[in-house]
Design an enzyme around this catalytic site. Structure first.
Site, PDB file in Angstrom:
ATOM      1  CE  LYS A  10      -3.716  -2.621   2.262  1.00 26.46           C
ATOM      2  NZ  LYS A  10      -4.594  -2.807   3.451  1.00 26.46           N
ATOM      3  CE1 TYR A  50      -8.870  -4.295   0.467  1.00 24.40           C
ATOM      4  CE2 TYR A  50      -8.135  -2.232  -0.510  1.00 24.40           C
ATOM      5  CZ  TYR A  50      -7.871  -3.380   0.225  1.00 24.40           C
ATOM      6  OH  TYR A  50      -6.597  -3.594   0.717  1.00 24.40           O
ATOM      7  CG  PHE A  58     -13.546   0.121   7.076  1.00 25.18           C
ATOM      8  CD1 PHE A  58     -12.994  -0.401   5.908  1.00 25.18           C
ATOM      9  CD2 PHE A  58     -14.184  -0.752   7.944  1.00 25.18           C
ATOM     10  CE1 PHE A  58     -13.072  -1.756   5.614  1.00 25.18           C
ATOM     11  CE2 PHE A  58     -14.275  -2.114   7.654  1.00 25.18           C
ATOM     12  CZ  PHE A  58     -13.710  -2.613   6.482  1.00 25.18           C
ATOM     13  NE  ARG A  86      -5.599 -13.037   4.720  1.00 29.67           N
ATOM     14  CZ  ARG A  86      -6.351 -11.935   4.782  1.00 29.67           C
ATOM     15  NH1 ARG A  86      -6.185 -10.954   3.887  1.00 29.67           N
ATOM     16  NH2 ARG A  86      -7.257 -11.782   5.719  1.00 29.67           N
ATOM     17  CB  THR A  92      -7.273  -6.877   9.659  1.00 30.03           C
ATOM     18  OG1 THR A  92      -7.595  -8.048   8.903  1.00 30.03           O
ATOM     19  CG2 THR A  92      -7.739  -5.639   8.923  1.00 30.03           C
ATOM     20  NE  ARG A 103      -1.961  -6.045   7.125  1.00 33.87           N
ATOM     21  CZ  ARG A 103      -3.067  -6.642   6.690  1.00 33.87           C
ATOM     22  NH1 ARG A 103      -3.644  -7.586   7.413  1.00 33.87           N
ATOM     23  NH2 ARG A 103      -3.586  -6.311   5.530  1.00 33.87           N
ATOM     24  CG  ASN A 113      -3.626  -2.860   7.023  1.00 34.44           C
ATOM     25  OD1 ASN A 113      -3.524  -2.344   5.913  1.00 34.44           O
ATOM     26  ND2 ASN A 113      -4.629  -3.647   7.357  1.00 34.44           N
ATOM     27  CG  HIS A 116      -4.624  -6.823  -0.557  1.00 34.59           C
ATOM     28  ND1 HIS A 116      -5.814  -7.175   0.028  1.00 34.59           N
ATOM     29  CD2 HIS A 116      -4.518  -7.583  -1.672  1.00 34.59           C
ATOM     30  CE1 HIS A 116      -6.406  -8.092  -0.728  1.00 34.59           C
ATOM     31  NE2 HIS A 116      -5.639  -8.359  -1.763  1.00 34.59           N
ATOM     32  CD  GLU A 127      -7.769  -9.918  -3.976  1.00 30.68           C
ATOM     33  OE1 GLU A 127      -8.611  -9.726  -3.087  1.00 30.68           O
ATOM     34  OE2 GLU A 127      -6.614 -10.358  -3.735  1.00 30.68           O
TER      35      GLU A 127
HETATM   36  N1  LIG Z   1     -12.403  -1.410  11.227  1.00 28.36           N
HETATM   37  C1  LIG Z   1     -11.641  -0.855  10.276  1.00 28.36           C
HETATM   38  N2  LIG Z   1     -11.317   0.467  10.316  1.00 28.36           N
HETATM   39  C2  LIG Z   1     -10.541   1.032   9.370  1.00 28.36           C
HETATM   40  N3  LIG Z   1     -10.039   0.355   8.306  1.00 28.36           N
HETATM   41  C3  LIG Z   1     -10.328  -0.947   8.224  1.00 28.36           C
HETATM   42  C4  LIG Z   1     -11.147  -1.625   9.198  1.00 28.36           C
HETATM   43  N4  LIG Z   1     -11.231  -2.929   8.840  1.00 28.36           N
HETATM   44  C5  LIG Z   1     -10.533  -3.032   7.711  1.00 28.36           C
HETATM   45  N5  LIG Z   1      -9.979  -1.871   7.330  1.00 28.36           N
HETATM   46  C6  LIG Z   1      -9.145  -1.591   6.157  1.00 28.36           C
HETATM   47  O1  LIG Z   1      -9.693  -2.311   5.064  1.00 28.36           O
HETATM   48  C7  LIG Z   1      -8.754  -3.273   4.601  1.00 28.36           C
HETATM   49  C8  LIG Z   1      -9.504  -4.492   4.138  1.00 28.36           C
HETATM   50  O2  LIG Z   1     -10.091  -5.130   5.262  1.00 28.36           O
HETATM   51  P1  LIG Z   1     -10.116  -6.720   5.367  1.00 28.36           P
HETATM   52  O3  LIG Z   1     -11.153  -7.062   6.369  1.00 28.36           O
HETATM   53  O4  LIG Z   1     -10.204  -7.303   4.001  1.00 28.36           O
HETATM   54  O5  LIG Z   1      -8.695  -7.014   6.034  1.00 28.36           O
HETATM   55  P2  LIG Z   1      -7.444  -7.779   5.416  1.00 28.36           P
HETATM   56  O6  LIG Z   1      -7.899  -8.872   4.516  1.00 28.36           O
HETATM   57  O7  LIG Z   1      -6.534  -8.119   6.554  1.00 28.36           O
HETATM   58  O8  LIG Z   1      -6.738  -6.617   4.584  1.00 28.36           O
HETATM   59  P3  LIG Z   1      -6.462  -6.568   3.013  1.00 28.36           P
HETATM   60  O9  LIG Z   1      -7.741  -6.967   2.297  1.00 28.36           O
HETATM   61  O10 LIG Z   1      -6.048  -5.141   2.745  1.00 28.36           O
HETATM   62  O11 LIG Z   1      -5.389  -7.582   2.793  1.00 28.36           O
HETATM   63  C9  LIG Z   1      -7.802  -3.498   5.771  1.00 28.36           C
HETATM   64  O12 LIG Z   1      -6.545  -3.955   5.386  1.00 28.36           O
HETATM   65  C10 LIG Z   1      -7.725  -2.109   6.369  1.00 28.36           C
HETATM   66  O13 LIG Z   1      -6.815  -1.289   5.627  1.00 28.36           O
HETATM   67 MG   LIG Z   2      -9.063  -8.531   2.769  1.00 28.90          MG
END
Ligand SMILES: Nc1ncnc2c1ncn2[C@@H]1O[C@H](COP(=O)(O)OP(=O)(O)OP(=O)(O)O)[C@@H](O)[C@H]1O
Ligand SMILES: [Mg+2]
Length: 152
Positions: A10, A50, A58, A86, A92, A103, A113, A116, A127
């Site tokens: 990111k 996303y 968010f 992962r 996350t 992370r 974070n 992705h 993706e």
């Molecule tokens: N509660 C939250 N508040 C703010 N941002 C959030 C929150 N939950 C998720 N995000 C953001 O949205 C992204 C996607 O959320 P997801 O639940 O898919 O987590 P992830 O799979 O660990 O992350 P990614 O999809 O980016 O790999 C997170 O990486 C984070 O940047």
């Molecule tokens: Mg995700």
């Protein structure tokens, strides 16, 4: 089974000069980078990538974050690598990520974070095709494959 995962560094990872350190972790583990490029993600592409979070509170902040600067997109290949990556990425919320994860070592906040990674074979396929043309994926053999894998 050999899998491919979509990994994206990111904008904060790029700006904080963490690209090399993160790519090195995947290479050192024995995983193979088969596609890589830097790009400034458009709002449309960020929203599509996303899409599963469209209804979340968010979502707008997430799209702003991902489109705020340059990213590095990768396709990483290896045995059962989707779940493995992962685990290497960590939770996350970086405050809950184990030490030793990407992370857990480099980030503090969910909204910053740094990386992705695809969460399932279905997401990975979707993706990868969203970010890469087939012609942008490189097939090659690692010369030390027999040192990384037992039965090759
Ligand atoms: N509660 C939250 N508040 C703010 N941002 C959030 C929150 N939950 C998720 N995000 C953001 O949205 C992204 C996607 O959320 P997801 O639940 O898919 O987590 P992830 O799979 O660990 O992350 P990614 O999809 O980016 O790999 C997170 O990486 C984070 O940047
Ligand atoms: Mg995700």
């Amino acid at each position: 089974m050999i899998e491919r995962s979509f990994v994206m560094l990111k904008p904060d990872a790029v700006l904080r000069r963490l690209m090399g350190d993160i790519i090195n972790r995947f290479e050192a583990r024995g995983l193979k980078i088969v596609g890589v490029k830097m790009l400034n993600i458009s709002r449309e592409l960020a929203e599509e990538h996303y899409a599963e979070h469209e209804q979340k509170p968010f979502f707008n902040d997430l799209v702003e974050y991902i489109t705020s600067g340059s990213t590095l997109a990768m396709v990483v290949e290896g045995d059962d690598c989707i779940n493995l990556i992962r685990k290497m990425v960590g939770s996350t919320n970086p405050k809950e990520s184990d030490i030793g994860t990407i992370r857990g070592d480099y980030a503090l906040e969910t909204g910053r974070n740094i990386i992705h990674a695809s969460d399932s074979p279905k997401s990975a396929k979707r993706e990868i095709s969203l970010f890469f043309d087939d012609s942008e994926i490189c097939e090659y053999k690692m010369p030390d494959e027999h040192l990384v894998y037992e039965n090759i």
